[in-house]
Design a protein around this motif. Structure first.
Motif, PDB file in Angstrom:
ATOM      1  N   ARG A  86       0.835  -1.209   0.000  1.00  0.00           N
ATOM      2  CA  ARG A  86       0.000   0.000   0.000  1.00  0.00           C
ATOM      3  C   ARG A  86       0.867   1.256   0.000  1.00  0.00           C
ATOM      4  O   ARG A  86       1.982   1.265   0.524  1.00  0.00           O
ATOM      5  N   TRP A  87       0.337   2.306  -0.579  1.00  0.00           N
ATOM      6  CA  TRP A  87       1.044   3.570  -0.674  1.00  0.00           C
ATOM      7  C   TRP A  87       1.138   4.233   0.699  1.00  0.00           C
ATOM      8  O   TRP A  87       0.278   4.076   1.563  1.00  0.00           O
ATOM      9  N   ASP A  88       2.186   5.022   0.901  1.00  0.00           N
ATOM     10  CA  ASP A  88       2.448   5.609   2.211  1.00  0.00           C
ATOM     11  C   ASP A  88       1.364   6.581   2.668  1.00  0.00           C
ATOM     12  O   ASP A  88       1.142   6.750   3.871  1.00  0.00           O
ATOM     13  N   SER A  89       0.676   7.216   1.716  1.00  0.00           N
ATOM     14  CA  SER A  89      -0.352   8.184   2.116  1.00  0.00           C
ATOM     15  C   SER A  89      -1.616   7.521   2.628  1.00  0.00           C
ATOM     16  O   SER A  89      -2.500   8.205   3.148  1.00  0.00           O
ATOM     17  N   LEU A  90      -1.722   6.194   2.485  1.00  0.00           N
ATOM     18  CA  LEU A  90      -2.843   5.471   3.084  1.00  0.00           C
ATOM     19  C   LEU A  90      -2.484   5.203   4.538  1.00  0.00           C
ATOM     20  O   LEU A  90      -1.795   4.246   4.871  1.00  0.00           O
ATOM     21  N   THR A  91      -2.924   6.082   5.405  1.00  0.00           N
ATOM     22  CA  THR A  91      -2.566   5.981   6.812  1.00  0.00           C
ATOM     23  C   THR A  91      -3.540   5.075   7.554  1.00  0.00           C
ATOM     24  O   THR A  91      -4.608   4.727   7.039  1.00  0.00           O
ATOM     25  N   LEU A  92      -3.159   4.737   8.759  1.00  0.00           N
ATOM     26  CA  LEU A  92      -4.021   3.886   9.568  1.00  0.00           C
ATOM     27  C   LEU A  92      -5.365   4.565   9.826  1.00  0.00           C
ATOM     28  O   LEU A  92      -6.396   3.904   9.919  1.00  0.00           O
ATOM     29  N   GLY A  93      -5.346   5.885   9.898  1.00  0.00           N
ATOM     30  CA  GLY A  93      -6.583   6.612  10.153  1.00  0.00           C
ATOM     31  C   GLY A  93      -7.501   6.718   8.963  1.00  0.00           C
ATOM     32  O   GLY A  93      -8.711   6.924   9.123  1.00  0.00           O
ATOM     33  N   THR A  94      -6.964   6.590   7.744  1.00  0.00           N
ATOM     34  CA  THR A  94      -7.796   6.714   6.554  1.00  0.00           C
ATOM     35  C   THR A  94      -8.130   5.364   5.925  1.00  0.00           C
ATOM     36  O   THR A  94      -9.003   5.288   5.062  1.00  0.00           O
ATOM     37  N   ALA A  95      -7.435   4.307   6.339  1.00  0.00           N
ATOM     38  CA  ALA A  95      -7.707   2.977   5.784  1.00  0.00           C
ATOM     39  C   ALA A  95      -9.020   2.443   6.336  1.00  0.00           C
ATOM     40  O   ALA A  95      -9.492   2.866   7.395  1.00  0.00           O
ATOM     41  N   HIS A  96      -9.625   1.510   5.593  1.00  0.00           N
ATOM     42  CA  HIS A  96     -10.754   0.784   6.142  1.00  0.00           C
ATOM     43  C   HIS A  96     -10.325   0.135   7.456  1.00  0.00           C
ATOM     44  O   HIS A  96      -9.138  -0.143   7.658  1.00  0.00           O
ATOM     45  N   ALA A  97     -11.259  -0.154   8.328  1.00  0.00           N
ATOM     46  CA  ALA A  97     -10.929  -0.718   9.638  1.00  0.00           C
ATOM     47  C   ALA A  97      -9.983  -1.908   9.503  1.00  0.00           C
ATOM     48  O   ALA A  97     -10.234  -2.823   8.721  1.00  0.00           O
ATOM     49  N   VAL A  98      -8.883  -1.849  10.233  1.00  0.00           N
ATOM     50  CA  VAL A  98      -7.911  -2.935  10.240  1.00  0.00           C
ATOM     51  C   VAL A  98      -8.165  -3.782  11.481  1.00  0.00           C
ATOM     52  O   VAL A  98      -8.084  -3.290  12.602  1.00  0.00           O
ATOM     53  N   HIS A  99      -8.481  -5.042  11.292  1.00  0.00           N
ATOM     54  CA  HIS A  99      -8.817  -5.912  12.410  1.00  0.00           C
ATOM     55  C   HIS A  99      -7.605  -6.748  12.819  1.00  0.00           C
ATOM     56  O   HIS A  99      -6.797  -7.156  11.981  1.00  0.00           O
ATOM     57  N   GLY A 100      -7.497  -7.002  14.103  1.00  0.00           N
ATOM     58  CA  GLY A 100      -6.400  -7.796  14.619  1.00  0.00           C
ATOM     59  C   GLY A 100      -6.532  -9.262  14.256  1.00  0.00           C
ATOM     60  O   GLY A 100      -7.618  -9.753  13.915  1.00  0.00           O
ATOM     61  N   LEU A 101      -5.421  -9.966  14.349  1.00  0.00           N
ATOM     62  CA  LEU A 101      -5.396 -11.405  14.108  1.00  0.00           C
ATOM     63  C   LEU A 101      -5.792 -12.150  15.387  1.00  0.00           C
ATOM     64  O   LEU A 101      -5.705 -11.595  16.484  1.00  0.00           O
ATOM     65  N   PRO A 102      -6.211 -13.404  15.273  1.00  0.00           N
ATOM     66  CA  PRO A 102      -6.630 -14.139  16.464  1.00  0.00           C
ATOM     67  C   PRO A 102      -5.473 -14.369  17.431  1.00  0.00           C
ATOM     68  O   PRO A 102      -4.363 -14.700  17.029  1.00  0.00           O
ATOM     69  N   GLY A 103      -5.740 -14.142  18.711  1.00  0.00           N
ATOM     70  CA  GLY A 103      -4.752 -14.423  19.740  1.00  0.00           C
ATOM     71  C   GLY A 103      -3.794 -13.301  20.045  1.00  0.00           C
ATOM     72  O   GLY A 103      -2.990 -13.398  20.978  1.00  0.00           O
ATOM     73  N   MET A 104      -3.855 -12.200  19.283  1.00  0.00           N
ATOM     74  CA  MET A 104      -2.906 -11.106  19.499  1.00  0.00           C
ATOM     75  C   MET A 104      -3.512  -9.807  18.978  1.00  0.00           C
ATOM     76  O   MET A 104      -3.765  -9.675  17.777  1.00  0.00           O
ATOM     77  N   LYS A 105      -3.742  -8.863  19.855  1.00  0.00           N
ATOM     78  CA  LYS A 105      -4.381  -7.621  19.469  1.00  0.00           C
ATOM     79  C   LYS A 105      -3.462  -6.755  18.614  1.00  0.00           C
ATOM     80  O   LYS A 105      -2.240  -6.784  18.764  1.00  0.00           O
ATOM     81  N   LEU A 106      -4.081  -6.012  17.725  1.00  0.00           N
ATOM     82  CA  LEU A 106      -3.337  -5.009  16.965  1.00  0.00           C
ATOM     83  C   LEU A 106      -2.929  -3.900  17.923  1.00  0.00           C
ATOM     84  O   LEU A 106      -3.767  -3.330  18.618  1.00  0.00           O
ATOM     85  N   PRO A 107      -1.641  -3.602  18.011  1.00  0.00           N
ATOM     86  CA  PRO A 107      -1.209  -2.589  18.992  1.00  0.00           C
ATOM     87  C   PRO A 107      -1.723  -1.201  18.638  1.00  0.00           C
ATOM     88  O   PRO A 107      -1.951  -0.887  17.466  1.00  0.00           O
ATOM     89  N   ALA A 108      -1.923  -0.385  19.657  1.00  0.00           N
ATOM     90  CA  ALA A 108      -2.331   0.998  19.442  1.00  0.00           C
ATOM     91  C   ALA A 108      -1.243   1.726  18.658  1.00  0.00           C
ATOM     92  O   ALA A 108      -0.053   1.598  18.963  1.00  0.00           O
ATOM     93  N   SER A 109      -1.645   2.469  17.641  1.00  0.00           N
ATOM     94  CA  SER A 109      -0.678   3.153  16.784  1.00  0.00           C
ATOM     95  C   SER A 109      -1.184   4.539  16.440  1.00  0.00           C
ATOM     96  O   SER A 109      -2.381   4.833  16.526  1.00  0.00           O
ATOM     97  N   ASP A 110      -0.281   5.379  16.017  1.00  0.00           N
ATOM     98  CA  ASP A 110      -0.610   6.726  15.580  1.00  0.00           C
ATOM     99  C   ASP A 110      -1.431   6.641  14.293  1.00  0.00           C
ATOM    100  O   ASP A 110      -0.987   6.024  13.317  1.00  0.00           O
ATOM    101  N   PRO A 111      -2.630   7.234  14.247  1.00  0.00           N
ATOM    102  CA  PRO A 111      -3.451   7.191  13.027  1.00  0.00           C
ATOM    103  C   PRO A 111      -2.755   7.783  11.812  1.00  0.00           C
ATOM    104  O   PRO A 111      -3.131   7.483  10.677  1.00  0.00           O
ATOM    105  N   ALA A 112      -1.732   8.614  12.029  1.00  0.00           N
ATOM    106  CA  ALA A 112      -1.008   9.226  10.913  1.00  0.00           C
ATOM    107  C   ALA A 112       0.068   8.304  10.334  1.00  0.00           C
ATOM    108  O   ALA A 112       0.656   8.605   9.297  1.00  0.00           O
TER     109      ALA A 112
END
Length: 391
Positions: A86-112
């Motif tokens: 994915r291109w760098d301008s697609l940030t975590l805050g603008t991407a469709h919801a990113v879901h964690g994998l089973p057994g391990m939560k997606l860590p909190a990250s800067d939306p930017a």
């Protein structure tokens, strides 16, 4: 008795009778071996995106041993699946919801933060945490019925051949960009590129860009280009469907039900936006008000210097950005002859009607990050069920 204990006993009898030796493989990609030396695995997972990693997690959790009983083959050079590209301008805050994998939560990250960096790092940590046997880069070229090896399958890759009782296919869509055909495409003098090849709006500085496609990627491209001062036009086959409302679990289940109705009938899955629509966010509302997110309607043809729309209006363009989606990347499964005359695949959940040795995740409803986890678990349980029945 636990089901994986039954597997251990049954597999050892099979190994003694067939002469196949169950030696632990090195985690590195193996060189091409003569067929008689190929070790029989229980499962080969093809693809290490969310669906593939989810399936591998549940296989290990149910007692299959990494590298001894199953492996995961990934064509990418590093963890991350399609997110890696994915291109760098697609940030975590603008991407469709990113879901964690089973057994391990997606860590909190800067939306930017770029979503590609966050998700790739998370997938890499996940593989290490659960010791998942991902071999990469390994490109699978074909999956075909094995002439021997107890009626299993042969997975032919650029690094060697794997014999296996079952294949869980999780190759997703990223490697199969869809380029529609319109009159004049070959005569257009400007640049043409697909979402698959987009990197940065900086490449289009001072240009006039036609964006074709009715999905979220097209909308995001248009907003970024407009913010950079690029003159744009938007073409969609039908009026964009901006949706309001609560996008909760009930909504997600309804979407999966509608997708499953098609795959159960053997029809090709619709595009994501064809089922979900586009969430009408505040940002998109502003884009509509500014005129950026107003479609010019269907594209009729391209000319040497631009486009003609179905209503007869024109747009002079220096580049065409085809945000026209992807298709399931399944060319390597062609030897199994699983497609129906209309091009679809009859599915019963994750099971393939035409080929009982093949389980598919990341296809249809499980192509979403939310559906991928459930499909991974369903694939692992389906594999355990098949493996517990003597061949």
């Amino acid at each position: 008795m636990q089901p994986w204990r039954v597997l251990r006993t049954r597999r050892c009898r099979s190994a003694r009778s067939s002469g196949v030796q169950h030696k632990r493989n090195s985690p590195r990609a193996q060189p091409v071996q003569p067929l008689k030396e190929v070790k029989m695995l229980d499962v080969v997972v093809v693809g290490a995106g969310q669906a593939g990693l989810s399936a591998a997690y549940y296989l290990a959790r149910q007692g299959l041993r990494p590298e001894t009983d199953f492996v995961v083959l990934d064509a990418n050079p590093a963890p991350g699946g399609a997110w890696l590209h994915r291109w760098d301008s697609l940030t975590l805050g603008t991407a469709h919801a990113v879901h964690g994998l089973p057994g391990m939560k997606l860590p909190a990250s800067d939306p930017a933060e770029p979503a590609s960096a966050v998700v790739s790092g998370y997938y890499g940590s996940y593989e290490k945490e659960f010791s998942l046997p991902v071999r990469r880069p390994v490109k699978v070229r074909a999956v075909r019925p094995a002439p021997t090896h107890d009626g299993g399958l042969l997975v032919e890759a650029d690094t060697g051949t794997f014999a296996t009782r079952l294949v869980i296919n999780a190759t997703g869509t990223w490697d199969k960009p869809y380029w529609p055909h319109y009159p004049g495409v070959g005569s257009f003098a400007g640049r043409q590129l697909h979402t698959h090849d987009f990197r940065s709006v900086a490449e289009f500085a001072g240009l006039r860009v036609l964006v074709v496609g009715g999905g979220t990627s097209a909308v995001q491209f248009l907003l970024q280009l407009a913010q950079a001062g690029v003159d744009t036009a938007w073409s969609t086959r039908r009026p964009p469907e901006f949706k309001t409302g609560e996008f909760n679990q009930d909504w997600g289940r309804d979407i999966e039900r509608r997708v499953n109705e098609r795959t159960t009938a053997g029809l090709p899955p619709l595009s994501v936006v064809g089922v979900t629509g586009i969430p009408l966010t505040h940002q998109y509302q502003n884009g509509i008000a500014a005129g950026t997110l107003l479609s010019r309607g269907p594209l009729q043809r391209l000319t040497t210097d631009g486009a003609v729309f179905k209503d007869g209006t024109t747009f002079i363009a220096d580049a065409v950005l085809w945000a026209t989606g992807f298709r399931a990347a399944l060319d390597h499964l062609a030897p199994l002859k699983i497609r129906e005359p209309g091009g679809g695949i009859v599915m019963d959940g994750v099971k393939v009607a035409r080929e009982p040795r093949l389980i598919m995740v990341g296809y249809g409803a499980s192509a979403s990050t939310l559906g991928a986890n459930r499909a991974g678990r369903a694939a692992a349980l389906a594999a355990l069920d098949k493996l517990s029945v003597p061949a």
